[in-house]
Design a protein around this motif. Structure first.
Motif: not given
Ligand code: ZN
Ligand code: COA
Length: 294
Positions: A14-17, A205-209, A247-249
Motif C-alpha cells: 500500500p505504500r511502496d506499490g 529485510l526489504h528486497f527489490h527484484n 517491484g518488491n518481492l
Molecule cells: Zn522499496
C-alpha cells in the motif's frame, strides 16, 4: 515436535506499490486492497506515507487512507521522511512511524532533498514526538545494499545510520535493497554484521527484484537467521528516485515458498492470492508476482 519456525511479513504494497504506480489509485480501491490484506492475515503494514504531495502525488490521500483502514489485528506504520510527516502521521492515528533515510548522501538528496546529516538532525524531534504519543519508531534505511548514483555503499555507512537510529530509540530497523543490487553473499555478510553489532534490535529485510535476485536474497537471509521480511502484494513497488525501479518481492510468492518450507507466516495463501487478483483488476494489468499466474 519442535514448534514451527515463524517469519513475520511487513506488507509494504500500500505504500511502496501505490507510490510507484504511474496513476493515482483511488482511495476506496486502496482501502479495498488493504481490507483484503488484513483479512488474509497481514499483521503489519506500511499503509501509506506522509510525504510532500508535490513529490509523490500518489500518496496525497494518506490521511483518508489511514482514517479508513480496519485497525484490529494490524499495525499501521506509515512512512515519513521528516518531522512534518511524523507530526501528520501521528495526528492522523498512525500506530507506529517508519522514518526513512538513505545510507548514501546521493540517494538521500534525490529522495528527500537533504544530506544524511540534515535528515539526522530531525531524528531527535521525531523520536521525542513519537514517545509523547507512545508510538514506536522503525528506522528504515534505503539503498543499504547499493546506491544507483554512488554504486557500492560501505558497510560502515550502513552501520553508522543503524547506530543513529538505535541510539535514538528505534524499535527496529529496515535494511532496504531499494535498487535490487544485493546478491546472497552480500546479504549474508550484512545480516551477520548487523546481528553481531545490534543483537537487541530486530530488523527486517526489504528486497527489490531489479536484477532477479530478490527471492535468492530472502533465502540467504533466512539461512543467516533473519526472521522478518518486507513484501508487497503482487510484487508491485519501486522508489521514484531510482532509475529502472522494479517491484518488491510479491507477498503471495513469499507466503507460498515459506509455507511450503514448513515456515509459518500467519498469512493464508488462498486469501492473499485473492487479494493479488483484486489488485490486478484495479491496476488493470499483470503484476510481477508469479504465484497468481499458476
Ligand atoms: Zn522499496
Ligand atoms: N508531508 C506533506 N507535506 C510536506 C511534508 C510532508 N512530510 N514535508 C514537507 N511538506 C511540504 C511543505 O509544507 C511545503 O509545502 P508548501 O510548498 O505548501 O509550503 C513543501 O512540502 C516543501 O517543503 P520542504 O520542506 O521545502 O520540502 P522539499 O520540497 O525540500 O521536499 C520532502 C522534501 C522530504 C518533503 C520531499 O522530498 C518528499 O516528500 N519526499 C518523499 C520521497 C518519497 O516518498 N520517496 C519514496 C519513499 S522512500
Amino acid at each position: 515436535m519442535a514448534d514451527k519456525r515463524k517469519i513475520r511479513i511487513r506488507e509494504v504494497g500500500p505504500r511502496d506499490g501505490f507510490q510507484s504506480w504511474p496513476e493515482f489509485v483511488p482511495t476506496e480501491q486502496k482501502l479495498e486492497v488493504i481490507r483484503m490484506l488484513i483479512d488474509a492475515g497481514v499483521q503489519e503494514m506500511e499503509t501509506t506515507s506522509f510525504v510532500s504531495p508535490k513529490a509523490i502525488p500518489q500518496m496525497r490521500d494518506a490521511a483518508e487512507v489511514l482514517a479508513g483502514v480496519p485497525r484490529a489485528g494490524c499495525i499501521h506504520g506509515p512512512l515519513v521522511p521528516n518531522l512534518k510527516g511524523a507530526t501528520l502521521a501521528l495526528d492522523n492515528g498512525a500506530d507506529k512511524l517508519v522514518v526513512v533515510i538513505s545510507a548514501s548522501d546521493a540517494h538521500n538528496l534525490a529522495n528527500v532533498r537533504r544530506t544524511i546529516n540534515e535528515s539526522l538532525s530531525d531524528l531527535k524531534a521525531i523520536f521525542e514526538l513519537a514517545r509523547q504519543h507512545g508510538k514506536p519508531v522503525v528506522g528504515s534505511m534505503a539503498v543499504a545494499f547499493g546506491c544507483p548514483y554512488q554504486g557500492d555503499v560501505p558497510e560502515d555507512d550502513v552501520f553508522r545510520l543503524a547506530d543513529a537510529y538505535i541510539t535514538g530509540g528505534a524499535a527496529s530497523v529496515v535494511l532496504a535493497d531499494t535498487t535490487g543490487m544485493a546478491t546472497p553473499p552480500r546479504v549474508i555478510k550484512l545480516v551477520k554484521g548487523y546481528a553481531r553489532r545490534f543483537p537487541e534490535t530486530p530488523y527486517s529485510l526489504h528486497f527489490h527484484n531489479n536484477r532477479g535476485t530478490a527471492m535468492a536474497n530472502l533465502y540467504a537471509a533466512l539461512e543467516a537467521g533473519a526472521d522478518t521480511f518486507d513484501a508487497a502484494l503482487g510484487g508491485i513497488g519501486g522508489c521514484p528516485n531510482v532509475p529502472q525501479a522494479a517491484g518488491n518481492l510479491a507477498t503471495e510468492d513469499v507466503v507460498y515458498m515459506l509455507e511450503d518450507m514448513g515456515i509459518s507466516t500467519g498469512i493464508e495463501l488462498e486469501a492473499i492470492i485473492a487479494a493479488a487478483r483484486l489488485l490486478e483488476t484495479i491496476v488493470g494489468g499483470p503484476l510481477p508476482g508469479q504465484v497468481i499466474k499458476c
